[in-house]
Design an enzyme around this catalytic site. Structure first.
Site, PDB file in Angstrom:
ATOM      1  N   ASP A 225       0.842  -1.197   0.000  1.00 14.55           N
ATOM      2  CA  ASP A 225       0.000   0.000   0.000  1.00 14.55           C
ATOM      3  C   ASP A 225       0.875   1.243   0.000  1.00 14.55           C
ATOM      4  OD1 ASP A 225      -2.024  -1.783   0.195  1.00 14.55           O
ATOM      5  OD2 ASP A 225      -2.727  -1.157   2.185  1.00 14.55           O
TER       6      ASP A 225
ATOM      7  N   ASP B 206       1.284   3.999   1.513  1.00 13.95           N
ATOM      8  CA  ASP B 206       1.292   4.887   2.664  1.00 13.95           C
ATOM      9  C   ASP B 206       2.540   4.561   3.492  1.00 13.95           C
ATOM     10  OD1 ASP B 206       0.678   2.460   3.851  1.00 13.95           O
ATOM     11  OD2 ASP B 206      -1.429   2.946   4.157  1.00 13.95           O
TER      12      ASP B 206
ATOM     13  N   TYR C 289     -13.111  -3.611   0.013  1.00 10.69           N
ATOM     14  CA  TYR C 289     -12.219  -3.597   1.173  1.00 10.69           C
ATOM     15  C   TYR C 289     -12.728  -2.620   2.237  1.00 10.69           C
ATOM     16  CZ  TYR C 289      -7.778  -3.739   3.623  1.00 10.69           C
ATOM     17  OH  TYR C 289      -6.812  -3.899   4.567  1.00 10.69           O
TER      18      TYR C 289
ATOM     19  N   CYS D  50      -1.889   9.488  62.175  1.00  9.16           N
ATOM     20  CA  CYS D  50      -2.498   9.198  60.882  1.00  9.16           C
ATOM     21  C   CYS D  50      -4.000   9.013  61.055  1.00  9.16           C
ATOM     22  CB  CYS D  50      -1.892   7.933  60.282  1.00  9.16           C
ATOM     23  SG  CYS D  50      -2.675   7.442  58.754  1.00  9.16           S
TER      24      CYS D  50
END
Length: 911
Positions: A123, A125, A341, A804
């Site tokens: 492809d 890209d 596709y 605490c």
DNA sequence: GCAAGGTC
């Protein structure tokens, strides 16, 4: 054929089997095309003869299935406890072919050996270019004489493919390098943060998720976190919304022709007095005059051709299908040949596409066949060339039907729905827009403007086939300019602003698309990951809410001041990737700067881990589970264990602050070297000891507490645990090791190990000079800050300890040294089982309870960011104060209810 | 056990 030279063998490789088949079919013109199996059953090999620029070629066309290789850390960094996650920014990485790709690799190797050319049809890209280089690496490893060429094509159509093979170019290394950089950054950031936050939080809290806590992975990823960020941000926006009352004047008029509803052109006002005054002016002079009548033809256009994101969004909107399920069904329809596709960005049909032929296929369908028929009739005027959505991935066409089906036996309901969507969408794309006649009437009442509109649909056109969209029509009576009438009702109505809704799946995809998070092929994966990780939930309306876990994580990083959950990071990376593709930056440069920044960010997040604890504590109970030795500990490799010779010895800090170097092979190997109890910090360096063997034995940078070591020793010491370091040995003898642990008197504190006992010696307290305890346990000292203070249990101004509020143990006053809070004082619980923490400047508000005691200045859920709701979403309208019926006006005071006057004249107004 | 990106 020209030249008549000897044919050369050309190996052509496509990104997926379907492209290999298309390329082979087109180039061979379907003549003399032979197919044979490769080693992978999906990736066939096509063979035919061809001629490239006069050179006779024997063409072999085969494919891969996406990437051939994966990136991983080298073996010794693979295990989660093998190193400090911070090391993953430098740890060596390697590319390898995973097991399930080995058969394709062997096919490529076997074919490449016999070929002279390699033509890459991946492809077009960046990812495709990267895969091209993976293929090149595999093929040239077995045949270094290969001539390498790249085919560039923008669509799988004859003209393109033939032109492409005659104009082969070189592969673009820069594109591939941009992807290499992206892969490496993703891996290092993802693995480091995932390991860090999982190991930090999983066992510390009771996380009530559907899975076993011990298997819970609190993953971080540069795509999944911003996606979560979108969900949390909207959630906070909703929580932060403060409803605001507003007022609006509504007017209606009923005539013989019907009803018209006029809306006030001011919309709504938040100022009550102002609204009342305007309203009373209208009521006192209620005659309406028509100022304008406008008639216009309006068009509603069909959608652009369908790409992946749009398919996912529409399937979610129309069928409430998740994007992940949509892609699964679409993939199956594609595999069976019914649709094109499904992973495509393209929403524009290329000019060569035979759109009529696609419509032709659908003629016989019982439901939409007649519409397709009408489309093809020239006289109907229904046809319109599709619009261009402006996206083109140069690899795939928009999603469209490729084969007729009236429904297959093996199709599920969702297959039917999705195929129908693809077909109807395509038919809509090639149709004329819907046409409507819109009438707008504007009126004036006592200087205030109102408008009403109606619409008549003249031609539905594409809406006839695209049943998913509608275009509301409403008829209003006829009005003429200058006409006067008295409204049937004229009311002052109140309403409240409402927060925006939770993000729907379509909204979320939209956010991701705009911010560039993920690709069309992966966006649904990121959404699914959030559900799988218990970071978010989706309701029946496809709307997403963060879970407590998701919100806590985002809140923790947000409180650190980091925008790790925002899309900016990905955008910056994307920007850099483009720079690498274009050659304006090098891959090495981008990797260096990006990883350096991210490592700094990671280290600071580590320093600020209290923020994550605080945020988690807002939602989850602390775990009573015994904390494993390796939890909450920094882990850094010092050397290979000389006892078992199999695992690494790593530097660790137990929860009560003692340092040790112990074997990762525990419990099989119990080798441990305890370090002096007077250490405040220790960190493995890259320096390697020159005398200890076998190398490497990494040196450790020690920092001792000044008051706990004799004055003639330095606080800072670069030392070695390999046996060569006399200073270290002396300090262990003077200060002892780990002796502070049993003296803490916490019932759950484990007994010292044999190794520890063996190294504990008679001690002399460096504070009070008495024998029997070390300075850490000196009764006349608290947290080693001063030798003159005594313990108190009630907090006083400037006090060094307070009880605490969570567990009753003592909290010591400390000073923060983080980038965001440097110098700020805080109390933290001394008990190893407790993580109570409060900023000193928040102490007053902290006494009320734990939830308000976090260091976030009382900022809990709901008070985050968010824009005020003013005007954003108008809510329902409420009370009617005055009604006008025909000519008779009845009214009463808005403020006191008296019918004798209006509110502006109310005697009680200022009372 | 970790990421995101291809694809079956």
């Amino acid at each position: 054929m020209s030249g008549g030279g000897r044919a050369i063998a050309v190996l052509n490789v496509a990104e997926k089997p379907s492209v290999a088949k298309s390329v082979a079919t087109i180039l061979s013109r379907n003549q003399g095309l032979r197919v044979r199996e490769g080693r992978s059953r999906y990736n066939k090999i096509f063979e035919f003869d061809y001629n490239i620029r006069g050179q006779p070629c024997r063409m072999l066309v085969t494919s891969v299935t996406g990437h051939m290789m994966e990136l991983e850390f080298e073996e010794r960094y693979r295990k989660w406890h093998s190193c400090d996650p911070a090391d993953l920014y430098r740890a060596p990485v390697r590319k390898f072919v995973p097991q399930d790709k080995l058969d394709i690799k062997r096919t490529l190797e076997e074919e490449a050996r016999r070929c002279q050319w390699l033509v890459l049809w991946l492809d077009c890209d960046r990812e495709g270019e990267n895969i091209a280089f993976e293929v090149i690496d595999i093929c040239t490893a077995v045949n270094h004489r290969l001539t390498i060429k790249r085919a560039r094509f923008s669509a799988l159509i004859e003209r393109e493919i033939h032109a492409s093979v005659q104009n082969l170019v070189n592969p673009n290394k820069r594109f591939a390098e941009a992807v290499d950089a992206r892969q490496e950054i993703d891996l290092r950031i993802g693995a480091s943060f995932t390991r860090f936050q999982t190991m930090l939080l999983r066992d510390a809290f009771v996380i009530d998720s559907a899975t076993d806590d011990r298997n819970l992975v609190l993953s971080y990823g540069p795509c999944q976190f911003p996606t979560l960020g979108f969900i949390v941000e909207r959630f906070w926006e909703i929580q932060a919304h403060e409803p605001e009352e507003f007022w609006t004047i509504n007017c209606s008029h009923r005539s013989e022709e019907g009803l018209a509803t006029f809306n006030w052109t001011r919309g709504h006002l938040f100022d009550y007095t102002c609204a009342v005054i305007l309203y009373e002016m209208c009521v006192e002079e209620p005659s309406a005059t028509v100022t304008k009548v406008r008639q216009q033809e309006k068009h509603k256009y069909p959608p652009h051709p369908l790409n992946t994101i749009e398919l996912e969004k529409r399937a979610s909107r129309y069928f409430r299908m998740s994007s992940e399920h949509t892609m699964k069904v679409a993939e199956e329809l594609y595999q069976a040949g019914f649709i094109s596709y499904p992973r495509t960005e393209t929403d524009n049909f290329s000019s060569g596409t035979n759109l009529h032929a696609i419509v032709q296929e659908q003629l016989e369908h019982p439901v939409w066949g007649p519409y397709a028929q009408r489309l093809l009739e020239p006289g109907s005027g229904l046809w319109r060339n599709p619009s261009n959505g402006g996206h083109d991935d140069k690899a795939h066409p928009p999603i469209h039907p490729t084969k007729f089906s009236a429904g297959e036996n093996n199709w599920s309901q969702d297959h039917h729905k999705l195929y129908e969507l693809v077909v109807r969408h395509f038919l809509a794309c090639v149709s004329q827009p819907a046409v409507g006649a819109e009438t707008t009437v504007e009126i004036d009442i006592a200087g205030e403007q109102f408008a009403a509109s109606g619409r008549v649909i003249i031609a539905k056109n594409y809406l006839d086939v695209y049943r998913f969209e509608s275009w509301g029509g409403s008829v209003i009576p006829t009005y003429l300019p200058g006409q006067q009438f008295v409204p049937t009702t004229l009311t002052l109505d109140s309403g409240v602003t409402r927060p925006p809704p939770l993000l729907s799946e379509a909204d979320l995809l939209n956010c991701m698309d705009k911010a560039g998070i993920g690709t069309d092929a992966t966006m649904h994966d990121h959404i699914k990951k959030l559900l799988d990780r218990f970071y978010a939930t989706k309701d029946h309306n496809t709307r997403f809410s963060p879970t407590n876990l998701g919100e806590a994580l985002v809140m923790g990083y947000d409180d650190m001041g980091y925008k790790l959950w925002k899309p900016n990071l990905r955008s910056m990376m994307e920007f850099d990737m483009r720079a690498v593709s274009e050659g304006s930056k090098s891959k090495a440069e981008v990797l260096e700067t990006c990883l350096q920044q991210m490592k700094a960010c990671f280290l600071d997040a580590k320093l600020n881990k209290e923020k994550l604890f605080e945020a988690m504590a807002v939602f989850f109970e602390r775990s009573n589970r015994p904390v494993r030795d390796d939890q909450h500990a920094t882990v850094e490799v010092v050397r290979l264990c000389q006892l078992c010779k199999q695992s690494n010895m790593v530097l660790k800090q137990s929860r009560d602050g003692n340092f040790m170097v112990s074997c990762l092979g525990y419990p099989l190997c119990r080798n441990v070297v305890w370090l002096p109890g007077s250490l405040s910090e220790a960190a493995v360096t890259t320096n390697v000891c020159q005398s200890c063997t076998p190398p490497p034995v990494h040196m450790i940078q020690f920092k001792f507490r000044r008051l706990e070591i004799p004055p003639n020793y330095n606080v800072d010491h670069l030392g070695c645990i390999g046996g060569c370091d006399d200073i270290l040995r002396q300090l262990i003898e003077i200060c002892g090791t780990g002796s502070r642990m049993p003296a803490r008197g916490q019932g759950s504190t484990p007994l010292p190990s044999a190794a520890q006992r063996s190294t504990t010696r008679t001690q002399v307290c460096t504070n009070c000079r008495q024998i029997g305890h070390s300075v850490g346990d000196c009764p006349s000292q608290v947290s080693g800050t001063s030798n003159s203070r005594t313990r108190r249990t009630t907090p006083q101004n400037g006090e060094t300890s307070i009880p605490c509020s969570t567990c009753g143990a003592l909290c010591a006053l400390r000073t923060a040294n983080t980038a965001t809070n440097r110098g700020r004082k805080f109390y933290s619980c001394q008990s190893p089982e407790c993580n109570f923490f409060v900023w000193e400047d928040n102490l007053d508000s902290a006494t009320g309870g734990r939830r308000n005691s976090s260091g976030t200045s009382g900022r809990g859920r709901g008070s985050h960011g968010g824009t005020r709701g003013r005007g954003s979403h108008a809510g329902s309208h409420g009370s009617t104060f005055v009604s006008v019926t025909g000519d008779a006006i009845t009214g009463r005071c808005y403020a006191c209810g008296d019918p004798s006057h209006f509110a502006n004249a109310c005697p009680n107004r200022n009372a």
